[in-house]
Design a protein around this motif. Structure first.
Motif, PDB file in Angstrom:
ATOM      1  N   SER A  52       0.824  -1.205   0.000  1.00  0.00           N
ATOM      2  CA  SER A  52       0.000   0.000   0.000  1.00  0.00           C
ATOM      3  C   SER A  52       0.861   1.259   0.000  1.00  0.00           C
ATOM      4  N   ARG A  53       1.998   1.241   0.675  1.00  0.00           N
ATOM      5  CA  ARG A  53       2.872   2.420   0.694  1.00  0.00           C
ATOM      6  C   ARG A  53       3.378   2.734  -0.708  1.00  0.00           C
ATOM      7  N   GLU A  54       3.853   1.707  -1.421  1.00  0.00           N
ATOM      8  CA  GLU A  54       4.358   1.931  -2.775  1.00  0.00           C
ATOM      9  C   GLU A  54       3.239   2.385  -3.707  1.00  0.00           C
ATOM     10  N   LEU A  55       2.082   1.784  -3.572  1.00  0.00           N
ATOM     11  CA  LEU A  55       0.945   2.156  -4.409  1.00  0.00           C
ATOM     12  C   LEU A  55       0.500   3.589  -4.127  1.00  0.00           C
ATOM     13  N   LEU A  56       0.439   3.957  -2.849  1.00  0.00           N
ATOM     14  CA  LEU A  56       0.020   5.312  -2.491  1.00  0.00           C
ATOM     15  C   LEU A  56       1.017   6.357  -2.978  1.00  0.00           C
ATOM     16  N   ILE A  57       2.295   6.034  -2.932  1.00  0.00           N
ATOM     17  CA  ILE A  57       3.299   6.975  -3.435  1.00  0.00           C
ATOM     18  C   ILE A  57       3.116   7.193  -4.929  1.00  0.00           C
ATOM     19  N   ARG A  58       2.835   6.118  -5.672  1.00  0.00           N
ATOM     20  CA  ARG A  58       2.635   6.245  -7.121  1.00  0.00           C
ATOM     21  C   ARG A  58       1.356   7.006  -7.456  1.00  0.00           C
ATOM     22  N   TRP A  59       0.311   6.807  -6.674  1.00  0.00           N
ATOM     23  CA  TRP A  59      -0.992   7.403  -6.985  1.00  0.00           C
ATOM     24  C   TRP A  59      -1.229   8.722  -6.267  1.00  0.00           C
ATOM     25  N   ARG A  60      -0.261   9.243  -5.553  1.00  0.00           N
ATOM     26  CA  ARG A  60      -0.439  10.425  -4.720  1.00  0.00           C
ATOM     27  C   ARG A  60      -1.029  11.609  -5.481  1.00  0.00           C
ATOM     28  N   ASP A  61      -0.446  11.971  -6.621  1.00  0.00           N
ATOM     29  CA  ASP A  61      -0.927  13.140  -7.365  1.00  0.00           C
ATOM     30  C   ASP A  61      -2.358  12.958  -7.846  1.00  0.00           C
ATOM     31  N   ARG A  62      -2.680  11.756  -8.327  1.00  0.00           N
ATOM     32  CA  ARG A  62      -4.056  11.496  -8.781  1.00  0.00           C
ATOM     33  C   ARG A  62      -5.046  11.620  -7.628  1.00  0.00           C
ATOM     34  N   MET A  63      -4.678  11.071  -6.478  1.00  0.00           N
ATOM     35  CA  MET A  63      -5.583  11.130  -5.327  1.00  0.00           C
ATOM     36  C   MET A  63      -5.749  12.553  -4.810  1.00  0.00           C
ATOM     37  N   MET A  64      -4.679  13.345  -4.864  1.00  0.00           N
ATOM     38  CA  MET A  64      -4.776  14.743  -4.428  1.00  0.00           C
ATOM     39  C   MET A  64      -5.744  15.510  -5.329  1.00  0.00           C
ATOM     40  N   GLY A  65      -5.653  15.289  -6.644  1.00  0.00           N
ATOM     41  CA  GLY A  65      -6.570  15.947  -7.570  1.00  0.00           C
ATOM     42  C   GLY A  65      -8.004  15.504  -7.345  1.00  0.00           C
ATOM     43  N   LEU A  66      -8.190  14.208  -7.141  1.00  0.00           N
ATOM     44  CA  LEU A  66      -9.528  13.679  -6.875  1.00  0.00           C
ATOM     45  C   LEU A  66     -10.071  14.242  -5.563  1.00  0.00           C
ATOM     46  N   GLY A  67      -9.208  14.371  -4.567  1.00  0.00           N
ATOM     47  CA  GLY A  67      -9.628  14.911  -3.272  1.00  0.00           C
ATOM     48  C   GLY A  67     -10.132  16.339  -3.386  1.00  0.00           C
ATOM     49  N   LYS A  68      -9.462  17.152  -4.220  1.00  0.00           N
ATOM     50  CA  LYS A  68      -9.918  18.537  -4.396  1.00  0.00           C
ATOM     51  C   LYS A  68     -11.303  18.569  -5.029  1.00  0.00           C
ATOM     52  N   GLY A  69     -11.515  17.724  -6.041  1.00  0.00           N
ATOM     53  CA  GLY A  69     -12.830  17.665  -6.687  1.00  0.00           C
ATOM     54  C   GLY A  69     -13.910  17.182  -5.743  1.00  0.00           C
ATOM     55  N   LEU A  70     -13.595  16.166  -4.929  1.00  0.00           N
ATOM     56  CA  LEU A  70     -14.566  15.655  -3.965  1.00  0.00           C
ATOM     57  C   LEU A  70     -14.873  16.681  -2.881  1.00  0.00           C
ATOM     58  N   LYS A  71     -13.881  17.470  -2.502  1.00  0.00           N
ATOM     59  CA  LYS A  71     -14.100  18.505  -1.492  1.00  0.00           C
ATOM     60  C   LYS A  71     -15.110  19.530  -2.004  1.00  0.00           C
ATOM     61  N   VAL A  72     -14.973  19.921  -3.272  1.00  0.00           N
ATOM     62  CA  VAL A  72     -15.913  20.874  -3.869  1.00  0.00           C
ATOM     63  C   VAL A  72     -17.307  20.256  -3.952  1.00  0.00           C
ATOM     64  N   ALA A  73     -17.379  18.984  -4.384  1.00  0.00           N
ATOM     65  CA  ALA A  73     -18.682  18.309  -4.516  1.00  0.00           C
ATOM     66  C   ALA A  73     -19.367  18.177  -3.155  1.00  0.00           C
ATOM     67  N   LEU A  74     -18.620  17.776  -2.134  1.00  0.00           N
ATOM     68  CA  LEU A  74     -19.219  17.644  -0.804  1.00  0.00           C
ATOM     69  C   LEU A  74     -19.634  18.996  -0.237  1.00  0.00           C
ATOM     70  N   GLY A  75     -18.856  20.034  -0.527  1.00  0.00           N
ATOM     71  CA  GLY A  75     -19.245  21.379  -0.109  1.00  0.00           C
ATOM     72  C   GLY A  75     -20.561  21.792  -0.745  1.00  0.00           C
ATOM     73  N   ALA A  76     -20.720  21.501  -2.046  1.00  0.00           N
ATOM     74  CA  ALA A  76     -21.966  21.830  -2.743  1.00  0.00           C
ATOM     75  C   ALA A  76     -23.141  21.062  -2.151  1.00  0.00           C
ATOM     76  N   ILE A  77     -22.919  19.795  -1.814  1.00  0.00           N
ATOM     77  CA  ILE A  77     -23.988  18.994  -1.201  1.00  0.00           C
ATOM     78  C   ILE A  77     -24.372  19.577   0.160  1.00  0.00           C
ATOM     79  N   LEU A  78     -23.392  19.993   0.945  1.00  0.00           N
ATOM     80  CA  LEU A  78     -23.696  20.588   2.254  1.00  0.00           C
ATOM     81  C   LEU A  78     -24.446  21.910   2.125  1.00  0.00           C
TER      82      LEU A  78
END
Length: 128
Positions: A68-94
């Motif tokens: 999981s550590r190696e996988l998370l290091i490889r996917w870090r940038d993708r997950m950060m971008g996805l996290g920003k989009g999800l933060k906006v979506a959850l804010g809109a839902i709230l």
């Protein structure tokens, strides 16, 4: 934000959380092994059981942690971008939920959802 290697407190917090989540699953098995040990009979068998229990518990966790550590290091940038989009979506839902509550439309939405749900689900969620 700069990435830093995990330290003692990070690892300790992860271990504490894992122990809290894992204890309901491991408790009965470890309790049975401890009961065998407390009886004092056939201690060689008890030691083997405890050793195998420990290996069986540790090896999957070591494998999962390493992969999981190696996988998370490889996917870090993708997950950060996805996290920003999800933060906006959850804010809109709230915000939408807050507006529905402020205007009273939440009760109408609740009525529609309860009428559309199957009877078993309504009974399950309103039983207590």
């Amino acid at each position: 934000m700069a990435s830093r290697p995990p330290g003692f407190w990070d690892s300790s917090a992860s271990g504490l959380l894992l122990g809290a989540v894992w204890s309901p699953c491991v408790g009965p098995t470890l309790g049975a092994a401890s009961l065998l040990a407390s009886q004092g009979r056939d201690l060689g068998s008890v030691a083997t059981t405890m050793l195998l229990f420990g290996l069986g518990a540790a090896l999957p966790l070591l494998l999962l942690g390493t992969l999981s550590r190696e996988l998370l290091i490889r996917w870090r940038d993708r997950m950060m971008g996805l996290g920003k989009g999800l933060k906006v979506a959850l804010g809109a839902i709230l915000v939408a939920t807050g507006l529905m509550i402020a205007t009273g439309y939440d009760k109408a939405a609740e009525t529609v959802l309860v009428n559309a749900s199957p009877a078993w689900l309504t009974n399950l969620t309103t039983r207590l």
